[in-house]
Design a protein around this motif. Structure first.
Motif, PDB file in Angstrom:
ATOM      1  N   ILE A 153     104.468 -63.571  61.658  1.00  0.00           N
ATOM      2  CA  ILE A 153     104.270 -64.221  62.872  1.00  0.00           C
ATOM      3  C   ILE A 153     105.710 -64.204  63.738  1.00  0.00           C
ATOM      4  O   ILE A 153     106.711 -64.950  63.079  1.00  0.00           O
ATOM      5  CB  ILE A 153     103.871 -65.577  62.875  1.00  0.00           C
ATOM      6  CG1 ILE A 153     102.593 -65.792  62.242  1.00  0.00           C
ATOM      7  CG2 ILE A 153     103.662 -66.446  64.279  1.00  0.00           C
ATOM      8  CD1 ILE A 153     101.773 -67.093  61.810  1.00  0.00           C
ATOM      9  N   ASN A 154     105.948 -63.859  65.028  1.00  0.00           N
ATOM     10  CA  ASN A 154     106.843 -63.892  65.675  1.00  0.00           C
ATOM     11  C   ASN A 154     106.954 -64.875  66.607  1.00  0.00           C
ATOM     12  O   ASN A 154     106.168 -65.120  67.592  1.00  0.00           O
ATOM     13  CB  ASN A 154     107.136 -62.477  66.574  1.00  0.00           C
ATOM     14  CG  ASN A 154     107.617 -61.275  65.586  1.00  0.00           C
ATOM     15  OD1 ASN A 154     108.395 -61.389  64.716  1.00  0.00           O
ATOM     16  ND2 ASN A 154     106.587 -60.307  65.496  1.00  0.00           N
ATOM     17  N   LYS A 175      98.661 -72.191  65.730  1.00  0.00           N
ATOM     18  CA  LYS A 175      99.406 -72.342  66.942  1.00  0.00           C
ATOM     19  C   LYS A 175      99.716 -74.083  66.679  1.00  0.00           C
ATOM     20  O   LYS A 175     100.879 -74.372  66.929  1.00  0.00           O
ATOM     21  CB  LYS A 175      98.939 -72.041  68.191  1.00  0.00           C
ATOM     22  CG  LYS A 175      99.163 -70.448  68.377  1.00  0.00           C
ATOM     23  CD  LYS A 175      98.692 -70.151  69.576  1.00  0.00           C
ATOM     24  CE  LYS A 175      98.539 -68.734  69.833  1.00  0.00           C
ATOM     25  NZ  LYS A 175      98.506 -68.431  71.305  1.00  0.00           N
ATOM     26  N   LYS A 203     109.038 -67.147  69.564  1.00  0.00           N
ATOM     27  CA  LYS A 203     109.976 -67.372  70.406  1.00  0.00           C
ATOM     28  C   LYS A 203     110.351 -68.687  70.959  1.00  0.00           C
ATOM     29  O   LYS A 203     109.343 -69.296  71.147  1.00  0.00           O
ATOM     30  CB  LYS A 203     109.637 -66.477  71.640  1.00  0.00           C
ATOM     31  CG  LYS A 203     110.765 -66.366  72.878  1.00  0.00           C
ATOM     32  CD  LYS A 203     110.356 -65.327  74.063  1.00  0.00           C
ATOM     33  CE  LYS A 203     111.509 -65.176  74.793  1.00  0.00           C
ATOM     34  NZ  LYS A 203     111.000 -64.404  76.179  1.00  0.00           N
ATOM     35  N   ASN A 237      94.726 -65.216  63.290  1.00  0.00           N
ATOM     36  CA  ASN A 237      94.288 -66.217  64.085  1.00  0.00           C
ATOM     37  C   ASN A 237      92.765 -66.413  63.768  1.00  0.00           C
ATOM     38  O   ASN A 237      92.233 -67.500  63.984  1.00  0.00           O
ATOM     39  CB  ASN A 237      94.497 -65.554  65.744  1.00  0.00           C
ATOM     40  CG  ASN A 237      94.793 -66.583  66.638  1.00  0.00           C
ATOM     41  OD1 ASN A 237      95.070 -67.688  66.393  1.00  0.00           O
ATOM     42  ND2 ASN A 237      95.094 -65.985  67.796  1.00  0.00           N
ATOM     43  N   ASP A 272     106.685 -68.840  72.825  1.00  0.00           N
ATOM     44  CA  ASP A 272     105.490 -67.965  72.708  1.00  0.00           C
ATOM     45  C   ASP A 272     105.209 -67.523  71.233  1.00  0.00           C
ATOM     46  O   ASP A 272     106.363 -67.801  70.376  1.00  0.00           O
ATOM     47  CB  ASP A 272     105.793 -66.731  73.241  1.00  0.00           C
ATOM     48  CG  ASP A 272     104.901 -65.535  73.370  1.00  0.00           C
ATOM     49  OD1 ASP A 272     103.663 -65.916  73.355  1.00  0.00           O
ATOM     50  OD2 ASP A 272     105.174 -64.226  73.399  1.00  0.00           O
ATOM     51  N   THR A 273     104.083 -67.298  70.867  1.00  0.00           N
ATOM     52  CA  THR A 273     103.841 -66.870  69.562  1.00  0.00           C
ATOM     53  C   THR A 273     103.143 -65.582  69.647  1.00  0.00           C
ATOM     54  O   THR A 273     102.188 -65.323  70.218  1.00  0.00           O
ATOM     55  CB  THR A 273     102.862 -67.731  68.466  1.00  0.00           C
ATOM     56  OG1 THR A 273     101.775 -68.302  69.618  1.00  0.00           O
ATOM     57  CG2 THR A 273     103.575 -69.098  68.645  1.00  0.00           C
ATOM     58  N   LYS A 274     103.524 -64.534  68.534  1.00  0.00           N
ATOM     59  CA  LYS A 274     102.652 -63.336  68.243  1.00  0.00           C
ATOM     60  C   LYS A 274     102.228 -63.326  67.217  1.00  0.00           C
ATOM     61  O   LYS A 274     102.714 -63.149  65.878  1.00  0.00           O
ATOM     62  CB  LYS A 274     103.673 -62.054  68.479  1.00  0.00           C
ATOM     63  CG  LYS A 274     104.534 -62.114  69.898  1.00  0.00           C
ATOM     64  CD  LYS A 274     103.757 -61.055  70.663  1.00  0.00           C
ATOM     65  CE  LYS A 274     104.926 -60.898  71.849  1.00  0.00           C
ATOM     66  NZ  LYS A 274     104.384 -60.678  72.945  1.00  0.00           N
ATOM     67  N   LYS A 293     114.232 -65.313  68.732  1.00  0.00           N
ATOM     68  CA  LYS A 293     113.067 -64.798  68.242  1.00  0.00           C
ATOM     69  C   LYS A 293     113.212 -65.333  66.797  1.00  0.00           C
ATOM     70  O   LYS A 293     114.349 -64.814  65.951  1.00  0.00           O
ATOM     71  CB  LYS A 293     112.654 -63.624  68.689  1.00  0.00           C
ATOM     72  CG  LYS A 293     112.322 -63.590  69.929  1.00  0.00           C
ATOM     73  CD  LYS A 293     112.050 -61.704  70.306  1.00  0.00           C
ATOM     74  CE  LYS A 293     111.595 -61.397  71.678  1.00  0.00           C
ATOM     75  NZ  LYS A 293     111.467 -60.340  72.125  1.00  0.00           N
ATOM     76  N   ASP A 328      98.800 -62.072  64.665  1.00  0.00           N
ATOM     77  CA  ASP A 328      97.798 -60.771  64.508  1.00  0.00           C
ATOM     78  C   ASP A 328      96.650 -61.545  64.515  1.00  0.00           C
ATOM     79  O   ASP A 328      96.369 -62.744  64.372  1.00  0.00           O
ATOM     80  CB  ASP A 328      97.884 -60.455  62.789  1.00  0.00           C
ATOM     81  CG  ASP A 328      97.020 -59.089  62.739  1.00  0.00           C
ATOM     82  OD1 ASP A 328      97.089 -58.308  63.672  1.00  0.00           O
ATOM     83  OD2 ASP A 328      96.372 -59.236  61.699  1.00  0.00           O
ATOM     84  N   SER A 329      95.454 -60.742  65.090  1.00  0.00           N
ATOM     85  CA  SER A 329      94.336 -61.349  65.307  1.00  0.00           C
ATOM     86  C   SER A 329      93.398 -61.829  64.095  1.00  0.00           C
ATOM     87  O   SER A 329      92.781 -62.640  64.141  1.00  0.00           O
ATOM     88  CB  SER A 329      93.226 -59.906  65.870  1.00  0.00           C
ATOM     89  OG  SER A 329      93.239 -58.932  65.089  1.00  0.00           O
TER      90      SER A 329
END
Length: 158
Positions: A91-92, A122, A94, A115, A107-109, A150, A111-112
């Motif tokens: 999980i990336n 989150k 920011k 999630n 921000d959070t990146k 990040k 994967d589906s």
């Protein structure tokens, strides 16, 4: 004598240019200074009080990242996360550390699959930041500044 006086007169007329002082406006000095300014680097990275014993800038940065990662990881490990399939994801995140020392998740990146399996991930990440110790902001030229960075967090749930 006539030649000497002519020479002195010529010398006086030409040498007046050397004594003229050219004024440089403060705006010109500011523009030159801003062009030489490195906006992507700080003198001191944000830090926690536990990182004060580190001697170099890079060691303090590594300590900050490790401490932040440790707090987030330990918070996620305390929560019983149940999944139907194994998750191995990065999980990336920011972040922004304000000039007052507040840490904000921008921000959070995710994967589906992660999630879907952990729908409240989150919320868990945001709650993990509430237990952080005091953060000292980054310093640039003697002033506290706001920084963004990040941070990858590896999630592994079996």
């Amino acid at each position: 004598m006539k030649q000497i006086s002519t020479f002195l007169l010529l010398l006086m007329l030409c040498s007046c240019e050397y004594f003229n002082v050219k004024k440089v406006s403060s705006e010109t000095i500011l523009k030159e200074e801003l062009q030489t300014f490195n906006w992507n680097d700080v003198d001191e990275y944000p830090t926690f009080s536990v990182c004060d014993s580190q001697s170099t800038k890079q060691e303090r940065k590594a300590c900050f990242v490790q401490t932040l990662t440790g707090f987030i990881t330990s918070y996620l490990q305390k929560d019983a996360i149940i999944v139907t399939q194994d998750i191995h994801d990065t999980i990336n995140l920011k972040f922004k550390v304000t000039d007052t020392g507040d840490l904000i998740l921008l921000d959070t990146k995710i994967d589906s699959l992660t999630n879907t399996e952990i729908p409240n991930i989150k919320q868990l990440l945001t709650e993990s930041l509430d237990s952080l110790p005091k953060i000292f902001p980054a310093i640039k030229r003697g002033q506290q500044v706001t920084t963004e960075f990040k941070l990858p967090i590896i999630i592994s749930v079996n």
